[in-house]
Enzyme design. Structure first.
Site, PDB file in Angstrom:
ATOM      1  N   ILE A  23      41.017  49.125 -28.056  1.00  0.00           N
ATOM      2  CA  ILE A  23      40.148  48.243 -28.838  1.00  0.00           C
ATOM      3  C   ILE A  23      39.903  48.838 -30.219  1.00  0.00           C
ATOM      4  O   ILE A  23      39.947  48.143 -31.243  1.00  0.00           O
ATOM      5  CB  ILE A  23      38.821  47.997 -28.100  1.00  0.00           C
ATOM      6  CG1 ILE A  23      39.077  47.243 -26.798  1.00  0.00           C
ATOM      7  CG2 ILE A  23      37.854  47.218 -28.978  1.00  0.00           C
ATOM      8  CD1 ILE A  23      37.838  47.048 -25.941  1.00  0.00           C
ATOM      9  N   ASP A 248      23.472   6.851 -49.873  1.00  0.00           N
ATOM     10  CA  ASP A 248      22.338   6.065 -49.389  1.00  0.00           C
ATOM     11  C   ASP A 248      21.885   6.576 -48.028  1.00  0.00           C
ATOM     12  O   ASP A 248      22.435   7.523 -47.477  1.00  0.00           O
ATOM     13  CB  ASP A 248      22.680   4.570 -49.358  1.00  0.00           C
ATOM     14  CG  ASP A 248      23.845   4.245 -48.428  1.00  0.00           C
ATOM     15  OD1 ASP A 248      23.928   4.853 -47.345  1.00  0.00           O
ATOM     16  OD2 ASP A 248      24.659   3.366 -48.767  1.00  0.00           O
ATOM     17  N   LYS A 270      17.957   3.104 -49.652  1.00  0.00           N
ATOM     18  CA  LYS A 270      17.148   1.885 -49.688  1.00  0.00           C
ATOM     19  C   LYS A 270      16.816   1.463 -48.262  1.00  0.00           C
ATOM     20  O   LYS A 270      17.697   1.296 -47.432  1.00  0.00           O
ATOM     21  CB  LYS A 270      17.912   0.754 -50.398  1.00  0.00           C
ATOM     22  CG  LYS A 270      18.104   0.987 -51.882  1.00  0.00           C
ATOM     23  CD  LYS A 270      18.733  -0.196 -52.567  1.00  0.00           C
ATOM     24  CE  LYS A 270      20.186  -0.357 -52.189  1.00  0.00           C
ATOM     25  NZ  LYS A 270      20.840  -1.433 -52.938  1.00  0.00           N
ATOM     26  N   THR A 331      33.502  -0.600 -40.931  1.00  0.00           N
ATOM     27  CA  THR A 331      32.199  -1.239 -41.005  1.00  0.00           C
ATOM     28  C   THR A 331      31.440  -1.081 -39.697  1.00  0.00           C
ATOM     29  O   THR A 331      32.029  -0.852 -38.628  1.00  0.00           O
ATOM     30  CB  THR A 331      32.346  -2.729 -41.364  1.00  0.00           C
ATOM     31  OG1 THR A 331      31.047  -3.277 -41.600  1.00  0.00           O
ATOM     32  CG2 THR A 331      33.019  -3.496 -40.246  1.00  0.00           C
ATOM     33  N   MET A 383      21.222  -5.665 -40.372  1.00  0.00           N
ATOM     34  CA  MET A 383      19.855  -5.645 -40.923  1.00  0.00           C
ATOM     35  C   MET A 383      19.003  -6.791 -40.372  1.00  0.00           C
ATOM     36  O   MET A 383      18.214  -7.391 -41.098  1.00  0.00           O
ATOM     37  CB  MET A 383      19.900  -5.716 -42.462  1.00  0.00           C
ATOM     38  CG  MET A 383      20.659  -4.560 -43.087  1.00  0.00           C
ATOM     39  SD  MET A 383      21.138  -4.816 -44.810  1.00  0.00           S
ATOM     40  CE  MET A 383      22.497  -5.982 -44.651  1.00  0.00           C
TER      41      MET A 383
END
Length: 458
Positions: A23, A248, A270, A331, A383
């Protein structure tokens, strides 16, 4: 971020390894590649490790580690014995002297970790998992090894040779970064890879002579519904090269994290009755930053042209003479429906789909109700959470049956996705019962009944 990644310059710096076995040898090989002077203390040492110590002008002390051993002149120490208590002693002594220390395979006693390395010197990539999964780090290294050309090291050397000249010619650091990005996307890179250095020199000299201050540009990028793996390749590329990111509230933190780290990030989120920046202000910001020669990424949730007001923004850019690109995104309708196990069309249930906005005007939704009550049609409302009760009532009043299936998909495609199924008659009551919050997509139609069979996410 639990660890802070750094790259240490260890050329001709003394480093100590405690331990003389296999090691210890593996760690010594890495230190030797970095130019370190390797010292080893151990009761016994493997021959190949001893040879490596001598090749770096280091020293081997044939003795067990001692608590009074002077450590302060070492840049770093690695404890690589098979005795955990000795490794802990090494760690504690180093901590007392504020020396970087690594105890192999003992995360609590490490002040630094040795990462998996992709070596394209002078370009070096490191992959670390904070010690939690070294095997995963090595697998990622293997993947990177296969996709990063070995010529990248030569390209880094070439860039270093020309760096000072480019800095003199192009003083502004943002413009200088654009120069290099354009150069790496040009045929010059292949010339360097193929050792055609004379031609590469000619190309960069030509690029410097022809250099002009870059004009601003806007990238209108669809960020998709939330899952960062649903980003397009082009979206990711433009996010990585933008100087300014205007985003946003529908852009998830995971996606924002993929933008260039040193880009200016401007929030213009928003929400209903709470516009951080009105749309006219957003339009003005895009024109303003582009006018300053910035590459601006307007990052929008979903797709910019589906209820994203992207058309309004590029109209403003066109009028101002600003160059722009539009990158479509998945979308919310298709992304959230797919993750909820609801096909928007189906040969037996729906031969058409209609996207609608549920925004209220003077307290009521204004929709063509007669056109919406149509057999074998799926309705998708963006929305529409606030006006949901009135929308359902109007659909029933215009002839839609009250037991028509409805699905609410809150925060779709993200780890917080929640799906609630009901009917036109009772879905509005379930909003409060299930604490459904925006952003939420509403799907109305027979296809919702397929969710029990087809759901594969939460």
């Amino acid at each position: 971020m639990d660890i802070f990644p750094i790259s240490l310059k260890l050329q001709q710096q003394p480093c100590l390894i405690v331990g003389g076995g296999a090691i210890a040898y593996r760690k010594a090989v890495l230190l030797a590649k970095a130019g370190a002077i390797i010292h080893v203390v151990a009761p016994a040492i493997e021959a190949k490790l001893l040879q490596l110590v001598h090749s770096t002008q280091g020293q081997y002390l044939q003795a067990p580690f001692s608590l009074d051993m002077p450590l302060r002149h070492y840049r770093l120490v690695i404890a690589a014995t098979n005795d955990k208590m000795v490794n802990i002693q090494v760690f504690e002594c180093c901590e007392a002297e504020n020396i970087l220390v690594n105890s192999v395979d003992d995360l609590p006693h490490c002040r630094f970790m040795v990462p998996a390395i992709v070596d394209r010197s002078p370009l070096v990539l490191s992959i670390a998992s904070n010690g939690t999964s070294p095997v995963l780090s090595r697998q990622i290294r293997t993947q990177l090894e296969s996709i990063i050309p070995h010529g990248m090291g030569k390209l880094a050397e070439f860039s270093g040779k020309w760096r000072a000249a480019v800095k003199v010619k192009i003083v502004n650091p943002d413009e200088r970064r654009i120069f290099w990005e354009d150069l790496y996307a040009s045929p010059l890179k292949e010339q360097v890879f193929n050792d055609n250095m004379a031609e590469a020199d000619r190309l960069i000299e030509q690029a410097l002579m022809q250099w002009q201050k870059p004009k601003g540009e806007v990238y209108l990028v669809g960020a998709g519904p939330g899952d960062p793996e649903l980003l397009t390749l082009k979206a990711l590329r433009l996010m990585q090269q933008a100087d300014v990111v205007i985003y946003d509230r529908l852009v998830s933190p995971a996606i924002l994290e993929l933008c260039r780290r040193d880009a200016d990030k401007v929030y213009v989120g928003k929400a209903r009755s709470n516009h951080s920046v009105p749309q006219e202000g957003i339009n003005a910001l895009l024109v303003e930053y582009a006018g300053k020669g910035k590459r601006v990424c307007r990052l929008k949730g979903g797709d910019p042209f589906i209820f994203g007001r992207g058309g309004e923004e590029i109209q403003e850019l066109f009028a101002a003479g600003v160059t722009f690109q539009v990158v479509p995104g998945i979308t919310a309708a298709s992304g959230c429906a797919a993750y909820a196990g609801i096909p928007l069309t189906h040969r037996d249930y729906a031969q058409s789909v209609r996207f609608l906005t549920g925004h209220l005007k003077e307290g009521s939704p204004e929709l063509p109700w007669q056109e919406l009550v149509y057999p074998n049609q799926t309705l998708v409302l963006y929305m529409g959470l606030v006006g949901l009760e009135k929308i359902c009532a109007q659909l029933i009043a215009h002839g839609q049956r009250s037991d028509m299936p409805v699905a609410l998909i809150s925060k779709g495609t993200t780890p917080e996705q929640k799906v609630v199924v009901g009917t036109l008659a009772d879905i509005a009551d379930k909003v409060t019962q299930h604490h459904i919050q925006a952003p939420t997509l509403t799907i109305i139609g027979e296809v919702v009944s397929l969710r029990d069979q087809l759901q594969w996410q939460g």
